[in-house]
Design a protein around this motif. Sequence first.
Motif, PDB file in Angstrom:
ATOM      1  N   VAL A  71       0.852  -1.189   0.000  1.00  0.00           N
ATOM      2  CA  VAL A  71       0.000   0.000   0.000  1.00  0.00           C
ATOM      3  C   VAL A  71       0.892   1.245   0.000  1.00  0.00           C
ATOM      4  O   VAL A  71       1.999   1.234   0.533  1.00  0.00           O
ATOM      5  N   ASP A  72       0.417   2.303  -0.619  1.00  0.00           N
ATOM      6  CA  ASP A  72       1.155   3.564  -0.624  1.00  0.00           C
ATOM      7  C   ASP A  72       1.010   4.254   0.728  1.00  0.00           C
ATOM      8  O   ASP A  72       0.037   4.035   1.457  1.00  0.00           O
ATOM      9  N   GLY A  73       1.963   5.118   1.035  1.00  0.00           N
ATOM     10  CA  GLY A  73       1.954   5.814   2.318  1.00  0.00           C
ATOM     11  C   GLY A  73       1.257   7.155   2.281  1.00  0.00           C
ATOM     12  O   GLY A  73       1.454   7.984   3.186  1.00  0.00           O
ATOM     13  N   ASP A  74       0.413   7.393   1.256  1.00  0.00           N
ATOM     14  CA  ASP A  74      -0.205   8.707   1.079  1.00  0.00           C
ATOM     15  C   ASP A  74      -1.636   8.787   1.590  1.00  0.00           C
ATOM     16  O   ASP A  74      -2.325   9.784   1.360  1.00  0.00           O
ATOM     17  N   ASP A  75      -2.122   7.743   2.245  1.00  0.00           N
ATOM     18  CA  ASP A  75      -3.463   7.696   2.826  1.00  0.00           C
ATOM     19  C   ASP A  75      -4.565   7.858   1.774  1.00  0.00           C
ATOM     20  O   ASP A  75      -5.581   8.514   2.015  1.00  0.00           O
ATOM     21  N   THR A  76      -4.375   7.239   0.626  1.00  0.00           N
ATOM     22  CA  THR A  76      -5.412   7.274  -0.410  1.00  0.00           C
ATOM     23  C   THR A  76      -6.191   5.975  -0.480  1.00  0.00           C
ATOM     24  O   THR A  76      -7.232   5.916  -1.147  1.00  0.00           O
ATOM     25  N   TYR A  77      -5.712   4.930   0.206  1.00  0.00           N
ATOM     26  CA  TYR A  77      -6.377   3.633   0.167  1.00  0.00           C
ATOM     27  C   TYR A  77      -6.925   3.274   1.540  1.00  0.00           C
ATOM     28  O   TYR A  77      -6.238   3.437   2.548  1.00  0.00           O
ATOM     29  N   PRO A  78      -8.143   2.753   1.617  1.00  0.00           N
ATOM     30  CA  PRO A  78      -8.759   2.448   2.914  1.00  0.00           C
ATOM     31  C   PRO A  78      -8.243   1.135   3.502  1.00  0.00           C
ATOM     32  O   PRO A  78      -8.203   0.104   2.827  1.00  0.00           O
ATOM     33  N   VAL A 133     -12.221  -1.096  -4.051  1.00  0.00           N
ATOM     34  CA  VAL A 133     -11.838  -0.330  -2.858  1.00  0.00           C
ATOM     35  C   VAL A 133     -12.175   1.140  -3.081  1.00  0.00           C
ATOM     36  O   VAL A 133     -12.078   1.653  -4.195  1.00  0.00           O
ATOM     37  N   GLU A 134     -12.586   1.789  -2.017  1.00  0.00           N
ATOM     38  CA  GLU A 134     -12.852   3.225  -2.086  1.00  0.00           C
ATOM     39  C   GLU A 134     -11.520   3.974  -2.195  1.00  0.00           C
ATOM     40  O   GLU A 134     -10.565   3.652  -1.491  1.00  0.00           O
ATOM     41  N   TYR A 135     -11.481   4.939  -3.067  1.00  0.00           N
ATOM     42  CA  TYR A 135     -10.267   5.743  -3.236  1.00  0.00           C
ATOM     43  C   TYR A 135     -10.550   7.165  -2.767  1.00  0.00           C
ATOM     44  O   TYR A 135     -11.612   7.721  -3.030  1.00  0.00           O
ATOM     45  N   ARG A 136      -9.602   7.751  -2.043  1.00  0.00           N
ATOM     46  CA  ARG A 136      -9.718   9.157  -1.663  1.00  0.00           C
ATOM     47  C   ARG A 136      -8.448   9.885  -2.092  1.00  0.00           C
ATOM     48  O   ARG A 136      -7.351   9.331  -2.024  1.00  0.00           O
ATOM     49  N   ASP A 137      -8.617  11.108  -2.540  1.00  0.00           N
ATOM     50  CA  ASP A 137      -7.468  11.866  -3.023  1.00  0.00           C
ATOM     51  C   ASP A 137      -6.554  12.223  -1.852  1.00  0.00           C
ATOM     52  O   ASP A 137      -6.959  12.186  -0.678  1.00  0.00           O
ATOM     53  N   ARG A 138      -5.334  12.583  -2.188  1.00  0.00           N
ATOM     54  CA  ARG A 138      -4.367  12.951  -1.158  1.00  0.00           C
ATOM     55  C   ARG A 138      -4.889  14.106  -0.298  1.00  0.00           C
ATOM     56  O   ARG A 138      -5.533  15.014  -0.819  1.00  0.00           O
ATOM     57  N   PRO A 139      -4.603  14.080   0.992  1.00  0.00           N
ATOM     58  CA  PRO A 139      -5.002  15.206   1.839  1.00  0.00           C
ATOM     59  C   PRO A 139      -4.223  16.465   1.479  1.00  0.00           C
ATOM     60  O   PRO A 139      -3.158  16.394   0.848  1.00  0.00           O
ATOM     61  N   GLU A 140      -4.735  17.599   1.881  1.00  0.00           N
ATOM     62  CA  GLU A 140      -4.091  18.875   1.569  1.00  0.00           C
ATOM     63  C   GLU A 140      -2.680  18.924   2.149  1.00  0.00           C
ATOM     64  O   GLU A 140      -2.456  18.557   3.304  1.00  0.00           O
ATOM     65  N   GLY A 141      -1.734  19.357   1.335  1.00  0.00           N
ATOM     66  CA  GLY A 141      -0.340  19.437   1.766  1.00  0.00           C
ATOM     67  C   GLY A 141       0.489  18.236   1.360  1.00  0.00           C
ATOM     68  O   GLY A 141       1.719  18.275   1.410  1.00  0.00           O
ATOM     69  N   SER A 142      -0.169  17.154   0.955  1.00  0.00           N
ATOM     70  CA  SER A 142       0.529  15.953   0.487  1.00  0.00           C
ATOM     71  C   SER A 142       0.668  16.019  -1.026  1.00  0.00           C
ATOM     72  O   SER A 142      -0.307  16.266  -1.733  1.00  0.00           O
TER      73      SER A 142
END
Length: 313
Positions: free
Chosen positions: A82-89, A192-201
Amino acid sequence: MDKIAVLIPCYNEEKTIAKVIEDFKKSLPDAIVYVYDNNSSDNTAEIAKKSGAVVRRETQQGKGFVLRRMFREINARCYLLVDGDDTYPAQSAPEMCAEILSGRADMVVGDRLSTTYYKENKRSFHGFGNSLVKFFINKLFASKISDVMTGYRAMSYLFVKSFPVLSRGFEIETEMTIHAVEKKLAVLSVPVEYRDRPEGSVSKLNTFTDGFKVIISIFRLYKNYKPFYFFGILSALLFSIALAFFIPVFITYINTSQVPKFPTLIVCGFSIIASIQCLFSGFILSTANQKNLQDFELRLYDIYKEYLENEKI
């Protein structure tokens, strides 16, 4: 041997890495979380260590280099990448790992494209590139992979230890997918639900440069895995070009008994020779590829034996 190893390749992800580690520890309490720092210039490694992850370092820059070290150093029944950018649940992780641990799959793809990716992703060219790569691979390799470029995958010991990592960067996802398809390993998809990178990432993927590398990688792998079709198409193309230029010269010769465009005739001859060479190259390389497939199947027996031995440790 670990039951489940969560693999997180990281480069400058200090804003999200703590949350990612925490989420996956909650969803997979039996898992060991590994963070491989790829020359980060921020506090990614320090934060990951404080969050309870096993932190290691890869000095050669590129996701492909990081995965090569991960796959070489870690033994597990199930690997969750998994990537470390918090885009995957993390909530999808137990389902994905269950498919691997039950033996139903050698790779489980976290499918973003069937859910929220096109809505959440703010980079339109990224979405177009994902669709284009998916189209090319499914057409060229006669597969039905739902998401080729996803960074969220669960993999078996058999897959990881049989996969030769050749790519340096983000082309690695494409290479992993094609390897699984061509080696007839079992592949499943889990939406899987995808969410875009949080602000600042900030994304490390360059849409055009990395996208071009991915396209080149697809055709390189097509040449390696499907040499008869690749060189057969090239042979047909050269023969068609030669024929297109030869016909007018031949018609002129029939009507006048002369060849006014002699250089064109010579080029046609060379094109036909090149066409024949491509055809026979395809035959020869196809035979070699078949031998490689046979060797791979035998190699799987050795990997499975290693797996059983590691299970006892």
